[in-house]
Design an enzyme around this catalytic site. Structure first.
Site, PDB file in Angstrom:
ATOM      1  CG  HIS A   1      -2.774  -7.537 -12.610  1.00  0.00           C
ATOM      2  ND1 HIS A   1      -3.320  -6.755 -13.613  1.00  0.00           N
ATOM      3  CD2 HIS A   1      -3.834  -8.069 -11.929  1.00  0.00           C
ATOM      4  CE1 HIS A   1      -4.636  -6.816 -13.546  1.00  0.00           C
ATOM      5  NE2 HIS A   1      -4.976  -7.612 -12.527  1.00  0.00           N
TER       6      HIS A   1
ATOM      7  CG  HIS B   1      -5.623  -7.068  -6.229  1.00  0.00           C
ATOM      8  ND1 HIS B   1      -6.945  -6.730  -6.342  1.00  0.00           N
ATOM      9  CD2 HIS B   1      -5.260  -7.539  -7.443  1.00  0.00           C
ATOM     10  CE1 HIS B   1      -7.374  -6.993  -7.570  1.00  0.00           C
ATOM     11  NE2 HIS B   1      -6.359  -7.481  -8.253  1.00  0.00           N
TER      12      HIS B   1
ATOM     13  CE  LYS C   1      -9.862  -2.439  -8.886  1.00  0.00           C
ATOM     14  NZ  LYS C   1      -9.192  -3.224  -9.920  1.00  0.00           N
TER      15      LYS C   1
END
Length: 313
Positions: A180, A196, A241
């Site tokens: 993730h 990230h 995003k």
């Protein structure tokens, strides 16, 4: 110009106007520790020397789930990266080997092969040999949160970052903290979740799977090419995003170390700590998924030591 650490290009979906909401006090103990880890991070890339970014235009507002976005950046975010250095850094080399081990869509069960398990073990071994993770380990031992035994600490890191769990209901074991945070996932074929990490961003952009759309910032806090933290907007495999944020140029061990510390010091499902690192003030957000990591990201609040100047007035 001295390189600044304001390179958190954390991929989060937040309203930048909400950054002025009431915040906790600065955690000075963790600020001191994380600045020590920052100085120990010899594998960090130097802006202008090891990589060059082009922030270009300010991205427009996009609602979550929208596939239509105006492009305010005609060029890639990364105009240059020293791949010789990148691919001669052991932790980064072993990190990149993990990036193609996962199903992009949440809800699709992961199948872990013996080769992939070996790659995870080799990556953790490399991380544990760095001064960054050694210092984080000593701190966690001093707080009674980790065993001094290196094998047990490695197992603890494996549980936090690589243990597979259900992220989507009625699905198999489809996610992990590592996937993730560092790799990124898609949900319901309509949105990007997680993602990230700057190395994954660069590699996906280089292979034309990702398109940078522009930066996100308040009027008085515009980014530049020296920043180590960046809020941005991008598309990935056709999905958008709206606002992303993450560290840029930092090593995988630095990011793993700081988020592991925050994870282990707290038992709440969601934890936010306010810290000052180098010339940036940020919130570090960590969300648990049982005994494993659900997500973790930095949320940049101010750069260029602006928070210090404000307190001096």
């Amino acid at each position: 110009m001295a390189a600044r650490f304001c390179g958190v290009f954390v991929l989060l979906t937040v309203s930048l106007s909400g950054l002025t909401a009431s915040r906790p006090a600065v955690n000075q103990e963790l600020s001191n520790l994380f600045n020590e880890l920052w100085r120990l991070d010899v594998n960090r890339m130097t802006p202008g020397t090891d990589y060059t970014i082009s922030v270009q235009g300010r991205a427009s507002f996009v609602t979550q789930g929208s596939h239509i976005v105006q492009d305010h950046a005609s060029l890639p975010l990364f105009s240059n990266v020293n791949e010789t250095k990148l691919m001669n850094t052991t932790t980064i080399v072993r990190f990149t080997k993990l990036l193609d081990n996962y199903e992009r869509s949440s809800g699709v069960a992961e199948r872990v092969t013996a080769e992939e398990l070996t790659e995870i073990n080799l990556f953790l071994d490399a991380v544990l040999q760095t001064e960054v993770m050694k210092r984080a380990h000593r701190y966690l031992v001093s707080k009674g949160k980790s065993s001094s035994d290196l094998r047990q600490f490695k197992s603890q890191l494996n549980l936090i970052w690589f243990h597979l769990y259900h992220r989507q209901r009625n699905a198999g074991l489809d996610s992990s903290g590592f996937e993730h945070v560092f790799v990124g996932e898609t949900r319901s074929g309509s949105e990007i979740v997680g993602f990230h990490n700057w190395i994954q961003f660069y590699l996906q952009e280089k292979n034309s799977h990702l398109d940078y759309k522009g930066y996100k910032a308040r009027d008085h806090d515009l980014p530049d090419q020296d920043d180590h933290v960046l809020n941005l907007q991008f598309s990935w495999h056709g999905l958008v995003k709206p606002v992303g944020s993450a560290f840029i140029g930092t090593s995988p061990e630095f990011e793993m170390a700081i988020f592991t510390v925050v994870f282990l010091l707290n038992t709440d499902r969601s934890t936010t700590v306010l810290v000052n690192i180098d010339q940036c003030q940020m919130e570090l957000v960590v969300i648990r998924h049982g005994r494993s990591l659900g997500t973790a990201y930095p949320k940049l609040l101010s750069s260029n030591s602006r928070h210090l100047r404000q307190h001096s007035h």
